[in-house]
Design a protein around this motif. Structure first.
Motif, PDB file in Angstrom:
ATOM      1  N   MET A 103      45.077  33.501  25.084  1.00  0.00           N
ATOM      2  CA  MET A 103      44.460  33.890  26.338  1.00  0.00           C
ATOM      3  C   MET A 103      42.953  33.815  26.202  1.00  0.00           C
ATOM      4  N   PRO A 104      42.279  33.390  27.240  1.00  0.00           N
ATOM      5  CA  PRO A 104      40.821  33.388  27.208  1.00  0.00           C
ATOM      6  C   PRO A 104      40.262  34.809  27.119  1.00  0.00           C
ATOM      7  N   THR A 105      39.082  34.912  26.537  1.00  0.00           N
ATOM      8  CA  THR A 105      38.366  36.184  26.440  1.00  0.00           C
ATOM      9  C   THR A 105      37.192  36.141  27.394  1.00  0.00           C
ATOM     10  N   PHE A 106      36.941  37.267  28.061  1.00  0.00           N
ATOM     11  CA  PHE A 106      35.859  37.356  29.037  1.00  0.00           C
ATOM     12  C   PHE A 106      34.982  38.563  28.724  1.00  0.00           C
ATOM     13  N   VAL A 107      33.682  38.419  29.014  1.00  0.00           N
ATOM     14  CA  VAL A 107      32.755  39.544  28.992  1.00  0.00           C
ATOM     15  C   VAL A 107      32.466  39.879  30.448  1.00  0.00           C
ATOM     16  N   ILE A 108      32.611  41.157  30.788  1.00  0.00           N
ATOM     17  CA  ILE A 108      32.390  41.620  32.150  1.00  0.00           C
ATOM     18  C   ILE A 108      31.198  42.565  32.136  1.00  0.00           C
ATOM     19  N   GLU A 109      30.230  42.279  32.987  1.00  0.00           N
ATOM     20  CA  GLU A 109      29.065  43.154  33.126  1.00  0.00           C
ATOM     21  C   GLU A 109      29.266  43.999  34.372  1.00  0.00           C
ATOM     22  N   ARG A 110      29.261  45.311  34.182  1.00  0.00           N
ATOM     23  CA  ARG A 110      29.455  46.245  35.291  1.00  0.00           C
ATOM     24  C   ARG A 110      28.178  47.067  35.466  1.00  0.00           C
ATOM     25  N   ASN A 111      27.527  46.940  36.601  1.00  0.00           N
ATOM     26  CA  ASN A 111      26.336  47.727  36.905  1.00  0.00           C
ATOM     27  C   ASN A 111      26.770  49.072  37.453  1.00  0.00           C
ATOM     28  N   ILE A 112      26.501  50.121  36.681  1.00  0.00           N
ATOM     29  CA  ILE A 112      26.875  51.484  37.055  1.00  0.00           C
ATOM     30  C   ILE A 112      25.674  52.380  36.766  1.00  0.00           C
ATOM     31  N   PRO A 113      24.860  52.670  37.782  1.00  0.00           N
ATOM     32  CA  PRO A 113      23.692  53.522  37.553  1.00  0.00           C
ATOM     33  C   PRO A 113      24.083  54.820  36.843  1.00  0.00           C
TER      34      PRO A 113
ATOM     35  N   ALA B 208      44.366  35.698  31.673  1.00  0.00           N
ATOM     36  CA  ALA B 208      44.649  34.289  31.956  1.00  0.00           C
ATOM     37  C   ALA B 208      43.550  33.638  32.792  1.00  0.00           C
ATOM     38  N   SER B 209      42.819  34.446  33.580  1.00  0.00           N
ATOM     39  CA  SER B 209      41.845  33.840  34.493  1.00  0.00           C
ATOM     40  C   SER B 209      40.811  34.851  34.959  1.00  0.00           C
ATOM     41  N   VAL B 210      39.747  34.327  35.548  1.00  0.00           N
ATOM     42  CA  VAL B 210      38.738  35.174  36.183  1.00  0.00           C
ATOM     43  C   VAL B 210      39.383  35.953  37.329  1.00  0.00           C
ATOM     44  N   ASP B 211      40.319  35.339  38.034  1.00  0.00           N
ATOM     45  CA  ASP B 211      41.004  36.021  39.133  1.00  0.00           C
ATOM     46  C   ASP B 211      41.699  37.292  38.646  1.00  0.00           C
ATOM     47  N   ALA B 212      42.324  37.238  37.469  1.00  0.00           N
ATOM     48  CA  ALA B 212      42.984  38.422  36.910  1.00  0.00           C
ATOM     49  C   ALA B 212      41.962  39.505  36.585  1.00  0.00           C
ATOM     50  N   ILE B 213      40.819  39.109  36.059  1.00  0.00           N
ATOM     51  CA  ILE B 213      39.743  40.064  35.759  1.00  0.00           C
ATOM     52  C   ILE B 213      39.279  40.733  37.050  1.00  0.00           C
ATOM     53  N   ARG B 214      39.047  39.942  38.073  1.00  0.00           N
ATOM     54  CA  ARG B 214      38.578  40.477  39.362  1.00  0.00           C
ATOM     55  C   ARG B 214      39.636  41.373  40.014  1.00  0.00           C
ATOM     56  N   ARG B 215      40.912  41.023  39.853  1.00  0.00           N
ATOM     57  CA  ARG B 215      41.989  41.864  40.390  1.00  0.00           C
ATOM     58  C   ARG B 215      41.984  43.225  39.696  1.00  0.00           C
ATOM     59  N   HIS B 216      41.850  43.219  38.365  1.00  0.00           N
ATOM     60  CA  HIS B 216      41.782  44.475  37.606  1.00  0.00           C
ATOM     61  C   HIS B 216      40.632  45.332  38.119  1.00  0.00           C
ATOM     62  N   ALA B 217      39.472  44.727  38.325  1.00  0.00           N
ATOM     63  CA  ALA B 217      38.299  45.461  38.806  1.00  0.00           C
ATOM     64  C   ALA B 217      38.551  46.030  40.199  1.00  0.00           C
ATOM     65  N   ARG B 218      39.083  45.216  41.074  1.00  0.00           N
ATOM     66  CA  ARG B 218      39.338  45.638  42.456  1.00  0.00           C
ATOM     67  C   ARG B 218      40.331  46.797  42.501  1.00  0.00           C
ATOM     68  N   GLU B 219      41.444  46.653  41.791  1.00  0.00           N
ATOM     69  CA  GLU B 219      42.474  47.683  41.813  1.00  0.00           C
ATOM     70  C   GLU B 219      42.035  48.963  41.104  1.00  0.00           C
ATOM     71  N   GLY B 220      41.118  48.836  40.149  1.00  0.00           N
ATOM     72  CA  GLY B 220      40.622  50.006  39.440  1.00  0.00           C
ATOM     73  C   GLY B 220      39.428  50.662  40.094  1.00  0.00           C
ATOM     74  N   GLY B 221      38.838  49.955  41.071  1.00  0.00           N
ATOM     75  CA  GLY B 221      37.643  50.476  41.713  1.00  0.00           C
ATOM     76  C   GLY B 221      36.402  50.324  40.851  1.00  0.00           C
ATOM     77  N   PHE B 222      36.438  49.331  39.943  1.00  0.00           N
ATOM     78  CA  PHE B 222      35.307  49.091  39.044  1.00  0.00           C
ATOM     79  C   PHE B 222      34.496  47.905  39.547  1.00  0.00           C
ATOM     80  N   PRO B 223      33.177  47.929  39.399  1.00  0.00           N
ATOM     81  CA  PRO B 223      32.417  46.711  39.701  1.00  0.00           C
ATOM     82  C   PRO B 223      32.662  45.661  38.615  1.00  0.00           C
ATOM     83  N   ALA B 224      32.568  44.420  38.986  1.00  0.00           N
ATOM     84  CA  ALA B 224      32.620  43.302  38.025  1.00  0.00           C
ATOM     85  C   ALA B 224      31.532  42.344  38.479  1.00  0.00           C
ATOM     86  N   ASP B 225      30.288  42.732  38.201  1.00  0.00           N
ATOM     87  CA  ASP B 225      29.127  42.013  38.724  1.00  0.00           C
ATOM     88  C   ASP B 225      28.964  40.630  38.130  1.00  0.00           C
TER      89      ASP B 225
END
Length: 93
Positions: free
Chosen positions: A1-11, A58-75
């Protein structure tokens, strides 16, 4: 599976309490368990107003889905193209 780094801006991320970090972690684990597809949260780093997460998916879409469903930013979501460290300098040529 690909590995991704996600930057989340959270003041104020670096001022989150242990309890708040525990709650965020529990929510992330809950979302991962419910995705119904291969997905692994590897680790996260809290630094200043950001949280940098390393996830395998598997994809950027999966990362974005995780963020959306968790209520996390994925900037910013970037696929890792290589991993290096001190041992890289010692690799056979």
């Amino acid at each position: 599976m690909p590995t991704f780094v996600i930057e989340r801006n959270i003041p104020g991320a670096d001022r989150l309490s242990e309890e708040e970090l525990r709650e965020i972690s529990a929510k992330s684990n809950e979302v991962v368990a419910g995705l119904g597809e291969p997905y692994r949260w590897v680790t996260s780093y809290v630094a200043g107003d950001k949280i940098y997460c390393v996830h395998e998916a598997a994809s950027v879409d999966a990362i974005r889905r995780h963020a959306r469903e968790g209520g996390f930013p994925a900037d910013l979501v970037t696929e890792v193209s290589a991993v290096i460290g001190p041992q890289t300098a010692k690799a056979a040529r």
